[in-house]
Write an enzyme that holds these catalytic residues in place. Structure first.
Site, PDB file in Angstrom:
ATOM      1  N   LYS A 238       0.546  -1.436   0.192  1.00 52.49           N
ATOM      2  CA  LYS A 238      -0.007   0.512   0.009  1.00 52.49           C
ATOM      3  C   LYS A 238       0.640   0.889   0.274  1.00 52.49           C
ATOM      4  CE  LYS A 238      -0.656   2.118   4.330  1.00 52.49           C
ATOM      5  NZ  LYS A 238      -1.389   2.121   5.761  1.00 52.49           N
TER       6      LYS A 238
ATOM      7  N   ASP B 258      -2.737  -5.807   1.970  1.00 52.05           N
ATOM      8  CA  ASP B 258      -4.027  -5.122   3.186  1.00 52.05           C
ATOM      9  C   ASP B 258      -3.256  -6.378   4.292  1.00 52.05           C
ATOM     10  OD1 ASP B 258      -4.949  -4.056   4.891  1.00 52.05           O
ATOM     11  OD2 ASP B 258      -7.024  -3.232   3.005  1.00 52.05           O
ATOM     12  N   HIS B 259      -2.269  -5.649   5.232  1.00 46.84           N
ATOM     13  CA  HIS B 259      -2.036  -6.213   6.508  1.00 46.84           C
ATOM     14  C   HIS B 259      -2.995  -6.830   7.276  1.00 46.84           C
ATOM     15  CE1 HIS B 259      -0.859  -3.101   8.091  1.00 46.84           C
ATOM     16  NE2 HIS B 259      -0.664  -2.815   8.502  1.00 46.84           N
TER      17      HIS B 259
ATOM     18  N   LYS C 250      -3.991  -9.925   9.497  1.00 51.65           N
ATOM     19  CA  LYS C 250      -4.188 -11.020  11.231  1.00 51.65           C
ATOM     20  C   LYS C 250      -5.346 -11.489  11.798  1.00 51.65           C
ATOM     21  CE  LYS C 250      -3.258  -5.827  12.272  1.00 51.65           C
ATOM     22  NZ  LYS C 250      -1.404  -6.500  12.316  1.00 51.65           N
TER      23      LYS C 250
ATOM     24  N   GLU D 205      -4.829   4.747  17.533  1.00 52.77           N
ATOM     25  CA  GLU D 205      -3.287   4.534  18.035  1.00 52.77           C
ATOM     26  C   GLU D 205      -3.376   6.176  18.682  1.00 52.77           C
ATOM     27  OE1 GLU D 205      -0.300   4.222  14.320  1.00 52.77           O
ATOM     28  OE2 GLU D 205      -1.564   5.858  13.295  1.00 52.77           O
TER      29      GLU D 205
ATOM     30  N   ASP E   6      -5.510   7.262   3.597  1.00 53.77           N
ATOM     31  CA  ASP E   6      -4.150   5.867   4.408  1.00 53.77           C
ATOM     32  C   ASP E   6      -4.468   5.353   5.649  1.00 53.77           C
ATOM     33  OD1 ASP E   6      -1.588   5.062   5.307  1.00 53.77           O
ATOM     34  OD2 ASP E   6      -2.244   5.610   7.568  1.00 53.77           O
TER      35      ASP E   6
ATOM     36  N   HIS F 201      -8.031  -0.655   4.400  1.00 55.63           N
ATOM     37  CA  HIS F 201      -7.648  -1.540   6.045  1.00 55.63           C
ATOM     38  C   HIS F 201      -9.287  -1.429   6.262  1.00 55.63           C
ATOM     39  CE1 HIS F 201      -4.200  -1.792   6.005  1.00 55.63           C
ATOM     40  NE2 HIS F 201      -3.573  -0.190   6.292  1.00 55.63           N
TER      41      HIS F 201
HETATM   42  N1  LIG Z   1       7.283   0.865   7.129  1.00 57.90           N
HETATM   43  C1  LIG Z   1       6.397  -0.301   6.725  1.00 57.90           C
HETATM   44  O1  LIG Z   1       6.140   0.282   8.281  1.00 57.90           O
HETATM   45  C2  LIG Z   1       4.896   0.477   6.201  1.00 57.90           C
HETATM   46  C3  LIG Z   1       3.541  -0.276   5.886  1.00 57.90           C
HETATM   47  C4  LIG Z   1       2.670  -0.776   5.161  1.00 57.90           C
HETATM   48  C5  LIG Z   1       3.483   0.281   4.333  1.00 57.90           C
HETATM   49  N2  LIG Z   1       4.349   0.511   3.643  1.00 57.90           N
HETATM   50  C6  LIG Z   1       4.900   0.091   2.231  1.00 57.90           C
HETATM   51  O2  LIG Z   1       6.138  -0.277   1.829  1.00 57.90           O
HETATM   52  C7  LIG Z   1       6.930  -0.268   0.642  1.00 57.90           C
HETATM   53  C8  LIG Z   1       8.210   1.035   1.421  1.00 57.90           C
HETATM   54  O3  LIG Z   1       8.141   1.438   3.359  1.00 57.90           O
HETATM   55  P1  LIG Z   1       9.746   1.350   3.677  1.00 57.90           P
HETATM   56  O4  LIG Z   1       9.365   2.078   4.666  1.00 57.90           O
HETATM   57  O5  LIG Z   1      10.214  -0.103   3.533  1.00 57.90           O
HETATM   58  O6  LIG Z   1      10.217   2.342   2.994  1.00 57.90           O
HETATM   59  P2  LIG Z   1      11.824   2.747   3.124  1.00 57.90           P
HETATM   60  O7  LIG Z   1      12.262   2.430   4.476  1.00 57.90           O
HETATM   61  O8  LIG Z   1      11.885   4.977   2.661  1.00 57.90           O
HETATM   62  O9  LIG Z   1      12.072   1.774   2.208  1.00 57.90           O
HETATM   63  C9  LIG Z   1      13.005   1.870   0.488  1.00 57.90           C
HETATM   64  C10 LIG Z   1      13.313   1.316   0.236  1.00 57.90           C
HETATM   65  O10 LIG Z   1      13.827   0.895  -1.814  1.00 57.90           O
HETATM   66  C11 LIG Z   1      14.659   1.573  -1.959  1.00 57.90           C
HETATM   67  N3  LIG Z   1      15.199   2.312  -2.452  1.00 57.90           N
HETATM   68  C12 LIG Z   1      14.332   3.796  -3.037  1.00 57.90           C
HETATM   69  N4  LIG Z   1      14.548   3.990  -4.178  1.00 57.90           N
HETATM   70  C13 LIG Z   1      16.039   3.552  -5.414  1.00 57.90           C
HETATM   71  C14 LIG Z   1      16.488   3.219  -6.258  1.00 57.90           C
HETATM   72  N5  LIG Z   1      16.140   4.520  -7.254  1.00 57.90           N
HETATM   73  N6  LIG Z   1      16.846   2.483  -6.382  1.00 57.90           N
HETATM   74  C15 LIG Z   1      16.537   1.019  -5.670  1.00 57.90           C
HETATM   75  N7  LIG Z   1      16.433   1.022  -4.353  1.00 57.90           N
HETATM   76  C16 LIG Z   1      15.550   1.829  -4.192  1.00 57.90           C
HETATM   77  C17 LIG Z   1      15.437   2.030  -0.665  1.00 57.90           C
HETATM   78  O11 LIG Z   1      16.475   1.597  -0.485  1.00 57.90           O
HETATM   79  P3  LIG Z   1      18.018   2.101  -0.478  1.00 57.90           P
HETATM   80  O12 LIG Z   1      17.901   2.547   1.094  1.00 57.90           O
HETATM   81  O13 LIG Z   1      19.257   1.644  -0.105  1.00 57.90           O
HETATM   82  O14 LIG Z   1      18.142   3.655  -0.625  1.00 57.90           O
HETATM   83  C18 LIG Z   1      15.152   1.174   0.666  1.00 57.90           C
HETATM   84  O15 LIG Z   1      14.998  -0.133   0.478  1.00 57.90           O
HETATM   85  C19 LIG Z   1       5.632   1.700   0.707  1.00 57.90           C
HETATM   86  O16 LIG Z   1       5.320   1.192  -0.103  1.00 57.90           O
HETATM   87  C20 LIG Z   1       5.213   2.061   1.973  1.00 57.90           C
HETATM   88  O17 LIG Z   1       4.459   2.358   1.675  1.00 57.90           O
HETATM   89  C21 LIG Z   1       5.232   0.513   4.912  1.00 57.90           C
END
Ligand SMILES: NC(=O)c1ccc[n+]([C@@H]2O[C@H](COP(=O)([O-])OP(=O)(O)OC[C@H]3O[C@@H](n4cnc5c(N)ncnc54)[C@H](OP(=O)(O)O)[C@@H]3O)[C@@H](O)[C@H]2O)c1
Lengths: 494, 350
Positions: free
Chosen positions: A152, A181-182, A186, A220, A239, A244
């Site tokens: 998402k 959709d996590h 659950k 939350e 969001d 969800h």
């Molecule tokens: N975090 C959460 O809890 C969560 C929950 C639900 C959904 N999501 C969704 O999951 C997705 C990922 O979230 P995240 O929090 O893990 O994001 P993040 O921490 O910002 O990580 C982004 C990742 O993408 C890589 N990346 C970005 N641009 C790049 C490029 N041009 N080439 C290669 N690699 C690239 C980064 O690599 P580098 O570090 O090497 O730059 C990093 O591994 C998003 O769509 C977010 O909305 C996240």
């Protein structure tokens, strides 16, 4: 047990991979649910060796896995993790990825099955999918499969979701596409169907004749944390509600499917989405309350207001709270409102669905209308997953005094086993080719169609409804209480 | 007992954000020997650390009769701005069998300028979907937290302990209107006279005694020096039930008119002894005198009718210890409409 496969995670150095995806895979391995032949390839931009990647993930597992870290298990699990360094936009990187996957197939006997996990911002989806197609990774070889999981947010409105779907579906077929959709992963969300359709006592009551209204709450205590820029562009409605909460609503409101196949279940869910009564600008003004947290306190500590958060506009109009009164226009739910609320910086965390039944007839114990409260069935999605039923009972003693009591079922204590994390179940299902717990294209687009009407009334309207303030640590704006008070109801106390 | 903690003390210190986790641990350690029981959320507000200890004992006593989640809120002004938290459990063997039945107590000490945090902390620690009873020990202060009021189902207080009942009731009334609260007011000062009112009311189950009420001339009430407010509520009760209209003060007495236009005189005297030690109703047709002796557990009631018939009764006077009053109050329930009428009628006397 799923077939052997390679899992490729795009965005492998990201937060989601560390906190959720790798710990989930590790827990599946610990429970013996993963095929022996499985390898994980992390794809990201920064320089890293397989060794250093494994080391970081080992630490993450130690910190975030529900089963802790077992060194012996990690040794065999960690060996199957690899790091692939490349830019998302670099075709060469994908060519090398294809070669590497072929090699892994040969070395580990993974049979050419691939699961691509796009744990990246939606703006990257198109580019990645295009390159996967360019090197032919979207097409599995004979007898094998190739699937994609997308995270998402899936679009920011209907046109963008349609566009994204268009892109995904030109590269992968719908049945190979798994939109996460996590919440659906659950245990209790999955249990909604079991509760409804495997027990004969609930379903006969599950309609407008016996149910007064339904409340769905996702609360939350956390604020926006470091996600300011993302949140600024999304807000609570997009969001949380579009995905969800509407998914939960569908599970509660849907008709029994003919069987448990992914499409039968999703057919029924999509009918609910279609039956959501669309809102006019006036409806939005009267049936939706949007709020934003001001400074206040959480757990006794002072916290700043949303507009003072890092990388958030000081004049932001983004909602951190939304309360809605919805109607599902079908026979079963005629005149049964669904009150949905979601918010940040609320006193307590938790996602719960409460089915509030109609009052017992106003005779005998219920003569004085306020004397006896209604029966409430609460389905706790998180935390402390479980179900409770509030019933009325006589207090022991000579006088007849009726009091509410709660019958409580906790997953944790009743089954003596911690529920798996949502991502475990979802990864396993995707590997096994079961899409029941993933959102289908029409569901996602239907939900956006409904949500867009509200967004439009807020943002493309010369006289938009007010954005109400609420102090952090309170249960939201007073206007949200008034929304129910008007109907002679109140939000339940969590 | 899930953990070896002294049930009369506040228990184990915990971090504010970790309370539900720590409570969960407490029950996990217990290994299923005890059953956690809860029918209501009982919040107790008090001032000073010493008072927290005394109220913990009160809670312990209370949990024998009423399963609840107890939330003790202590306030200590004037020190550093800090909030501390403890968890504890009160267990006893159930009457039905071998299982221990336990109730949780979460205690908070709000120090310095942290009072405005009370509502948030209380909201985050409630047992969901159960009613919230708030026992307020002491005086209300302006401004009363309206958000809190809106959530309380029953507010228990003792107007006898107030220095200035008039302004306290005014403050309470005003805050209830502002918060649109529909809570039930439970005044222990009213519960205190429950047995006396019951004893009196019982006298009129005999139709022949009703003439004393119809022709009531005087009501003399003797109360302990600190219990004038208890006596005033009692006057309010007579006034509301008999539809009397207040006319004037006459010295320390109050003059009312009954629906027939005849005067009824209420006189109050302070005497050492029980909160209300005597209540005497006289009329042209007879008198009813209710007296409680120093250490006795009963009211002696003497009914004298004009034709020289005399009847004597002995009726239970109840126990007026705070814990008993609270138990009685919570065990009774109801909307307390009679109290509200009595209170309204006694307002002019305060
Ligand atoms: N975090 C959460 O809890 C969560 C929950 C639900 C959904 N999501 C969704 O999951 C997705 C990922 O979230 P995240 O929090 O893990 O994001 P993040 O921490 O910002 O990580 C982004 C990742 O993408 C890589 N990346 C970005 N641009 C790049 C490029 N041009 N080439 C290669 N690699 C690239 C980064 O690599 P580098 O570090 O090497 O730059 C990093 O591994 C998003 O769509 C977010 O909305 C996240």
């Amino acid at each position: 047990m799923p077939q052997p496969c390679n899992v490729v995670i795009f965005g492998a150095s990201g937060d989601l991979t560390y906190r959720k995806l790798i710990p989930a895979l590790y827990n599946l391995a610990a429970d013996g649910d993963l095929p022996a032949a499985l390898s994980v390839v992390g794809f990201a931009r920064r320089e890293k060796s397989d060794e250093s990647f494994r080391k970081e993930l080992q630490e993450a597992v130690g910190k975030f896995s529900r089963q802790g870290l077992n060194d012996e298990l990690w040794k065999s699990f960690g060996e199957r993790i690899f790091y692939h360094q490349s830019e998302f936009g670099d075709l060469e990187g994908y060519k090398r990825l294809a070669e590497r996957l072929n090699q892994l197939d040969a070395d580990h006997n993974t049979g050419g099955n691939r699961l691509f996990y796009l744990s990246v911002a939606p703006s990257e989806f198109g580019g990645i999918l295009e390159k996967l197609a360019a090197v032919g990774l979207n097409k599995a070889r004979e007898g094998a499969w190739s699937r994609v999981i997308v995270e998402k947010p899936f679009g920011t409105d209907l046109p963008s979701a349609q566009k994204l779907n268009g892109i995904v579906n030109t590269v992968f077929r719908e049945k190979e596409t798994y939109r996460i959709d996590h919440f659906l992963g659950k245990e209790t969300a999955q249990n909604i169907m079991v509760l409804r359709f495997a027990n004969s006592i609930f379903e006969p009551l599950w309609n407008h004749r016996y149910i007064d209204h339904i409340q769905i709450t996702a609360a939350e205590p956390l604020g926006v944390e470091a996600r300011g820029p993302y949140y600024e562009s999304s807000g609570a409605l997009r969001d949380m509600v579009q995905n969800h909460l509407l998914q939960l609503l569908c599970l509660v409101a849907m008709e029994p499917p003919t069987d448990l196949t992914a499409d039968s279940v999703r057919d029924e869910k999509v009918k609910v989405v279609r039956a959501l009564r669309p809102m006019s600008t006036e409806d939005v003004a009267s049936n939706v309350v949007r709020g934003q947290y001001a400074a206040g306190a959480i757990n006794g500590k002072e916290v700043i207001g949303y507009r003072a958060e890092e990388r958030v506009s000081t004049e932001s109009m983004t909602e951190t709270y939304v309360a809605l009164k919805l109607h599902v226009d079908n026979w079963r739910w005629a005149d049964v409102p669904f009150y949905v609320r979601v918010g940040k910086r609320l006193p307590k965390g938790g996602t719960e669905i409460a089915i509030q039944f109609k009052n017992a007839p106003g005779v005998l114990f219920n003569k004085d209308a306020a004397a006896v409260g209604p029966n409430v069935l609460v389905i706790r999605i998180q935390p402390d997953e479980g179900i409770s039923l509030r019933i009325q009972a006589k207090r022991p003693g000579a006088a007849v005094r009726v009091e509410p009591v709660k019958m409580d079922f906790h997953y944790g204590t009743s089954f003596g086993k911690a529920s798996p994390e949502a991502y475990e179940r979802l990864l396993l299902d995707a590997m096994s080719g079961d899409a029941t717990l993933f959102a289908r294209r029409d569901e996602v687009e239907g939900a956006w169609k409904f949500i867009d009407l509200i967004e439009e009334a807020w943002h493309q309207n010369p006289t938009p409804p007010a954005l109400c303030e609420y102090p952090a640590g309170s249960w939201g704006p007073a206007e949200a209480d008034a929304l129910l008070e008007r109907d002679g109801r109140a939000w339940r106390r969590m | 007992m899930p953990v070896t903690i002294d049930p009369t003390a506040l228990g184990m210190p915990v971090e504010l954000g970790q309370i539900s986790r720590e409570l969960k641990k407490l029950w996990e350690q217990d290994g299923g020997v005890s059953t956690r029981a809860s029918l209501i959320n009982l919040a107790v507000y008090c001032e000073g650390v010493e008072s927290m200890r005394a109220n913990t004992e009160l809670i312990m006593e209370f949990t024998h009769e009423h399963a609840c989640r107890a939330i003790l809120i202590g306030y200590e002004p004037g020190s550093e701005n800090q909030i501390h938290a403890w968890i504890n459990a009160h267990c006893h063997l159930s009457r039905a069998g071998a299982k221990q039945v336990c109730c949780e107590q979460i205690s908070f000490l709000f120090e310095g300028d942290t009072k405005k945090r009370i509502a948030n902390i209380l909201f985050s620690n409630l047992d969901s979907d159960l009613p919230l009873y708030l026992l307020w020990r002491g005086e209300f202060h302006d401004p009363v937290d309206e958000q809190l009021w809106a959530w309380v189902d029953r507010l228990i207080f003792d107007s006898q302990s107030w220095r200035d009942p008039k302004s306290q009731f005014a403050l309470l009334k005003d805050s209830l209107v502002r918060s649109k609260s529909r809570l039930t007011l439970c005044d222990l000062n009213w519960t205190r006279s429950l047995h006396l009112r019951q004893a009196l009311a019982q006298m009129f189950d005999h139709a022949e005694n009703l003439s004393v009420l119809d022709n009531l001339k005087t009501v003399a009430i003797a109360h302990a020096p600190n219990f004038r407010s208890t006596a005033l509520l009692l006057v309010g009760w007579f006034a509301a039930q008999l539809k009397l209209v207040f006319v004037k003060n006459e010295g320390s007495a109050f003059v009312y008119l009954n629906p027939h236009g005849n005067e009824v005189l209420f006189s109050l005297t302070a005497e050492e002894g029980r909160s209300i030690s005597r209540c005497e109703l006289t009329s042209d047709t007879g008198s009813i005198r209710l007296q409680r002796d120093g250490a006795g557990d009963f009211f002696r009631v003497e009914v004298r009718l004009t034709d020289n018939r005399v009847y004597n009764h002995l009726l239970p006077a109840g126990i007026n210890a705070t814990a008993t009053l609270i138990l009685e109050e919570i065990g009774g329930g109801g909307q307390h409409k009679v109290y509200l009428n009595a209170l309204a009628a006694s307002e002019v006397l305060l």
